[in-house]
Scaffold this active site. Structure first.
Site: not given
Ligand SMILES: NC(=O)c1ccc[n+]([C@@H]2O[C@H](COP(=O)([O-])OP(=O)(O)OC[C@H]3O[C@@H](n4cnc5c(N)ncnc54)[C@H](O)[C@@H]3O)[C@@H](O)[C@H]2O)c1
Length: 382
Positions: A144, A179, A181-182, A185, A211, A255, A326, A328
């Site tokens: 990210t 955070s 979470y970040h 990453k 996204v 925010y 947050r 930030e």
């Molecule tokens: N959507 C965004 O805007 C965005 C932006 C930057 C980065 N990301 C990264 O992209 C990736 C996908 O994001 P997203 O928005 O689709 O999230 P999401 O939560 O919709 O999808 C992630 C999926 O992974 C599955 N998952 C998590 N841990 C698991 C495990 N141990 N085993 C099997 N499945 C597992 C979840 O059930 C979920 O369906 C993530 O890593 C997120 O950090 C997303």
């Protein structure tokens, strides 16, 4: 190409699987429904119900004749992931399977521990499954832009050359996440870099911005194939929260000062970027880092855009600043480089008024299901 998608039930995973399958690749999805479980546990269910992954695979298969392989299981369980990799023999793994909510990771000890363990274990297991069973396989890892934070200098694409006491070397760009979470990453990137430089893995780490969008060639085939749409404070992005607030007739909640600037991209461009990364892989022993976004907005600019387009659709849209939950910077310098994906061939779909109007129309169709109690911040770390 055989493409394994970890996190295939997710917002990005499901459209990615259909995208590859529809272009003649062999796609296989894995998920353990962690996101659905967290959504239920925190009252953060999406606006529209999505059939589960096995049902979606069957629906897509019957409507398109494209088959997607599917296994339900936990990628943090090495024996499970190893078996999938051994049997499917992927040429590329798209690794989305993480707990992606910053507020959830800051909610308390259990949530923080789950996020740390889950995210790092899945990355670690993906690395080892490749080392042991598919050493040529290209890992495409979703990072990210939040890994970099908001430094007072230009953000490079992953790497920076540093001159120190008359000598030069190239290092990972300094990262300072906002955070837990970040931070997972950031740790993922360090783990990948260790295994790349030590064992010659082939990795692309995509530093993606938030996204938006529900539309892709395949998602548009049938409502049941749409990705999840969250608008709550846990999983909802700022774009989704504003769209739903505009439709619900409650103020768009900015925010703090609203000068927080980030790079955004359309779901269609995520799909392009993943396909470009997969079809143009790096060499073995290379950690290729690409900044994945197409345009930058501050939170105030986003709110004003949603307000303008909402008013064109006859909605009455107010904007209100609330206390920032947050920690930030609310006003800051932000100039990240993002040439790499353009050079690979990315043709951006920008956030036009038509794109926002399309999303607002979608939300309007589900107006009756909106629960405005889910939108305001329930987790604070400021
Ligand atoms: N959507 C965004 O805007 C965005 C932006 C930057 C980065 N990301 C990264 O992209 C990736 C996908 O994001 P997203 O928005 O689709 O999230 P999401 O939560 O919709 O999808 C992630 C999926 O992974 C599955 N998952 C998590 N841990 C698991 C495990 N141990 N085993 C099997 N499945 C597992 C979840 O059930 C979920 O369906 C993530 O890593 C997120 O950090 C997303």
């Amino acid at each position: 190409m055989r493409v394994l998608i970890l996190g295939g039930d997710g917002y990005l995973g499901w459209p990615t699987a259909m995208h590859f399958a529809a272009r003649g690749h062999e796609a296989f999805v894995v998920d353990n429904y962690l996101r659905r479980w967290i959504a239920r546990a925190t009252s953060s269910e999406p606006l529209m119900d999505n059939p589960n992954l096995e049902e979606r695979v069957a629906i897509f298969g019957s409507l398109s004749n494209h088959r997607i392989g599917c296994a339900i299981g936990d990628c943090a369980d090495y024996r499970f992931l190893e078996r999938v990799v051994r049997e499917f023999r992927p040429e590329a793994i798209v690794h989305y399977a993480e707990q992606p909510s910053a507020p959830y990771s800051m909610r308390g000890y259990e949530e923080a521990r789950l996020t740390l363990n889950n995210n790092l274990n899945v990355t670690f297991n993906a690395i080892w499954a490749v080392l042991e069973h598919a050493p040529e396989c290209h890992i495409i890892k979703l990072g990210t832009m939040g890994e970099y934070g908001t430094p007072d200098i230009d953000i490079e694409e992953g790497w920076i050359e540093i001159e120190h006491k008359g000598r030069k070397d190239t290092f990972l760009f300094p990262r300072q996440a906002g955070s837990l979470y970040h931070t997972t990453k950031v740790l993922d990137t360090d783990l990948l870099w260790f295994y790349v430089r030590t064992f010659g893995l082939r990795v692309t780490d995509l530093m993606q911005g938030p996204v938006y969008g529900l539309s892709s060639d395949e998602c548009d085939i049938d409502e049941r194939l749409l990705p999840n749409f969250h608008y709550d404070d846990i999983f909802g992005t700022v774009v989704n929260r504003f769209l739903v607030q505009a439709v619900a007739g409650v103020p768009l909640t900015v925010y703090g000062k609203g000068g927080q600037t980030r790079g955004y991209l359309n779901l269609r461009d995520t799909l392009q970027c993943i396909e470009l990364a997969a079809t143009k892989p790096p060499e073995r022993g290379e950690l290729r880092i690409l900044n994945q976004f197409t345009e930058r907005f501050s939170v105030n600019e986003l709110a004003e855009r949603v307000q303008r387009v909402g008013e064109q659709l006859g909605l009455d849209v107010e904007i209100r600043s609330i206390d920032n939950p947050r920690k930030e910077r609310e006003e800051h310098y932000y100039n990240p480089v993002h040439h790499g994906l353009r050079e690979l061939g990315l043709k951006p779909h920008l956030m036009t008024d038509e794109v926002l109007a399309g999303m607002l129309r979608h939300v309007l169709r589900c107006r009756g299901s909106i629960d405005t109690k889910k939108i305001l911040p329930r987790v604070r770390w400021a």
